[in-house]
Motif scaffolding. Structure first.
Motif, PDB file in Angstrom:
ATOM      1  N   GLY A  82       0.816  -1.208   0.000  1.00 28.56           N
ATOM      2  CA  GLY A  82       0.000   0.000   0.000  1.00 28.56           C
ATOM      3  C   GLY A  82       0.844   1.249   0.000  1.00 28.56           C
ATOM      4  O   GLY A  82       1.889   1.316  -0.644  1.00 28.56           O
ATOM      5  N   GLY A  83       0.402   2.252   0.752  1.00 27.28           N
ATOM      6  CA  GLY A  83       1.100   3.526   0.814  1.00 27.28           C
ATOM      7  C   GLY A  83       0.797   4.245   2.109  1.00 27.28           C
ATOM      8  O   GLY A  83      -0.011   3.796   2.911  1.00 27.28           O
ATOM      9  N   GLY A  84       1.439   5.368   2.288  1.00 31.03           N
ATOM     10  CA  GLY A  84       1.218   6.187   3.477  1.00 31.03           C
ATOM     11  C   GLY A  84       2.296   5.979   4.516  1.00 31.03           C
ATOM     12  O   GLY A  84       2.607   4.855   4.887  1.00 31.03           O
ATOM     13  N   ASP A  85       2.873   7.078   4.978  1.00 32.68           N
ATOM     14  CA  ASP A  85       3.975   7.002   5.940  1.00 32.68           C
ATOM     15  C   ASP A  85       3.537   6.562   7.331  1.00 32.68           C
ATOM     16  O   ASP A  85       4.373   6.157   8.138  1.00 32.68           O
ATOM     17  N   ASP A  86       2.240   6.599   7.643  1.00 26.49           N
ATOM     18  CA  ASP A  86       1.795   6.189   8.973  1.00 26.49           C
ATOM     19  C   ASP A  86       2.044   4.713   9.235  1.00 26.49           C
ATOM     20  O   ASP A  86       2.098   4.274  10.385  1.00 26.49           O
ATOM     21  N   VAL A  87       2.265   3.915   8.193  1.00 24.50           N
ATOM     22  CA  VAL A  87       2.560   2.494   8.376  1.00 24.50           C
ATOM     23  C   VAL A  87       3.883   2.305   9.130  1.00 24.50           C
ATOM     24  O   VAL A  87       4.051   1.329   9.860  1.00 24.50           O
ATOM     25  N   LEU A  88       4.806   3.243   8.994  1.00 29.02           N
ATOM     26  CA  LEU A  88       6.090   3.121   9.681  1.00 29.02           C
ATOM     27  C   LEU A  88       5.917   3.152  11.197  1.00 29.02           C
ATOM     28  O   LEU A  88       6.607   2.420  11.912  1.00 29.02           O
ATOM     29  N   THR A  89       4.999   3.964  11.678  1.00 26.33           N
ATOM     30  CA  THR A  89       4.727   4.015  13.114  1.00 26.33           C
ATOM     31  C   THR A  89       4.228   2.666  13.606  1.00 26.33           C
ATOM     32  O   THR A  89       4.626   2.189  14.678  1.00 26.33           O
ATOM     33  N   VAL A  90       3.390   2.016  12.829  1.00 27.84           N
ATOM     34  CA  VAL A  90       2.856   0.701  13.208  1.00 27.84           C
ATOM     35  C   VAL A  90       3.972  -0.345  13.192  1.00 27.84           C
ATOM     36  O   VAL A  90       4.072  -1.172  14.103  1.00 27.84           O
ATOM     37  N   ILE A  91       4.823  -0.304  12.183  1.00 28.53           N
ATOM     38  CA  ILE A  91       5.946  -1.241  12.103  1.00 28.53           C
ATOM     39  C   ILE A  91       6.840  -1.095  13.337  1.00 28.53           C
ATOM     40  O   ILE A  91       7.213  -2.088  13.972  1.00 28.53           O
ATOM     41  N   LEU A  92       7.173   0.128  13.681  1.00 24.65           N
ATOM     42  CA  LEU A  92       8.023   0.356  14.850  1.00 24.65           C
ATOM     43  C   LEU A  92       7.324  -0.079  16.137  1.00 24.65           C
ATOM     44  O   LEU A  92       7.969  -0.589  17.055  1.00 24.65           O
ATOM     45  N   ARG A  93       6.012   0.091  16.200  1.00 24.88           N
ATOM     46  CA  ARG A  93       5.249  -0.351  17.370  1.00 24.88           C
ATOM     47  C   ARG A  93       5.272  -1.879  17.490  1.00 24.88           C
ATOM     48  O   ARG A  93       5.436  -2.411  18.590  1.00 24.88           O
ATOM     49  N   ILE A  94       5.114  -2.583  16.393  1.00 29.54           N
ATOM     50  CA  ILE A  94       5.193  -4.045  16.418  1.00 29.54           C
ATOM     51  C   ILE A  94       6.568  -4.464  16.945  1.00 29.54           C
ATOM     52  O   ILE A  94       6.680  -5.348  17.801  1.00 29.54           O
ATOM     53  N   GLY A  95       7.606  -3.823  16.445  1.00 31.32           N
ATOM     54  CA  GLY A  95       8.956  -4.119  16.918  1.00 31.32           C
ATOM     55  C   GLY A  95       9.104  -3.860  18.409  1.00 31.32           C
ATOM     56  O   GLY A  95       9.696  -4.663  19.130  1.00 31.32           O
ATOM     57  N   GLN A  96       8.548  -2.761  18.875  1.00 31.11           N
ATOM     58  CA  GLN A  96       8.614  -2.426  20.304  1.00 31.11           C
ATOM     59  C   GLN A  96       7.910  -3.486  21.146  1.00 31.11           C
ATOM     60  O   GLN A  96       8.433  -3.932  22.166  1.00 31.11           O
ATOM     61  N   VAL A  97       6.739  -3.908  20.703  1.00 31.62           N
ATOM     62  CA  VAL A  97       5.975  -4.924  21.433  1.00 31.62           C
ATOM     63  C   VAL A  97       6.779  -6.215  21.548  1.00 31.62           C
ATOM     64  O   VAL A  97       6.748  -6.891  22.583  1.00 31.62           O
ATOM     65  N   LEU A  98       7.508  -6.568  20.500  1.00 28.13           N
ATOM     66  CA  LEU A  98       8.273  -7.813  20.493  1.00 28.13           C
ATOM     67  C   LEU A  98       9.707  -7.646  20.993  1.00 28.13           C
ATOM     68  O   LEU A  98      10.460  -8.617  21.058  1.00 28.13           O
TER      69      LEU A  98
END
Length: 134
Positions: A82-98
């Motif tokens: 897809g697109g949109g820079d807000d996906v990066l925040t979610v990716i980093l959040r997944i990493g933080q959770v794990l």
């Protein structure tokens, strides 16, 4: 076509794969049940109806979480579309959770807040080779 991001344990002081020693072996993320539990409790938007392949749907993007079934869990591959820079925040959040860092497999660099270069370069490449955006 997806942008692939590898979640793994890596030292905070390195900026990319080139900074890691050749014999670097990341520590496991943890037990599979514990990792799945953390994802479910801290990311309520994640669909783990198939625990080997989680999914998070955003407004104009999606992330598939290739978790697998190995226990302990060594790494998670994210397939981003897809697109949109807000996906990066979610990716980093997944990493933080794990307890992981997110490695852009196309550049070999670890992602950081506000660093959109790899994601934008992927979108430009994708749009060029598919001859269409999105």
């Amino acid at each position: 076509m997806s942008w692939d991001v590898l979640l793994m344990r890596a030292p905070a002081e390195v900026s990319g794969m080139d900074d890691l020693p050749r014999d670097f072996a990341p520590h496991p993320i943890g037990s599979l049940p514990d990792a799945l539990g953390r994802l479910e409790s801290e990311l309520p938007e994640v669909d783990l109806s198939d625990p080997e392949w989680g999914v998070i749907e955003g407004p104009i993007w999606s992330i598939e979480l290739n978790i697998g079934r190995e226990d302990p869990l060594e790494a998670v591959m994210l397939h981003v579309r897809g697109g949109g820079d807000d996906v990066l925040t979610v990716i980093l959040r997944i990493g933080q959770v794990l307890g992981c860092r997110a490695l852009d497999t196309s550049t070999g660099d670890f992602l950081a807040e506000g660093r959109t270069e790899g994601w934008r370069a992927f979108q430009q490449y994708r749009d060029r080779v598919t001859n269409k955006p999105g």
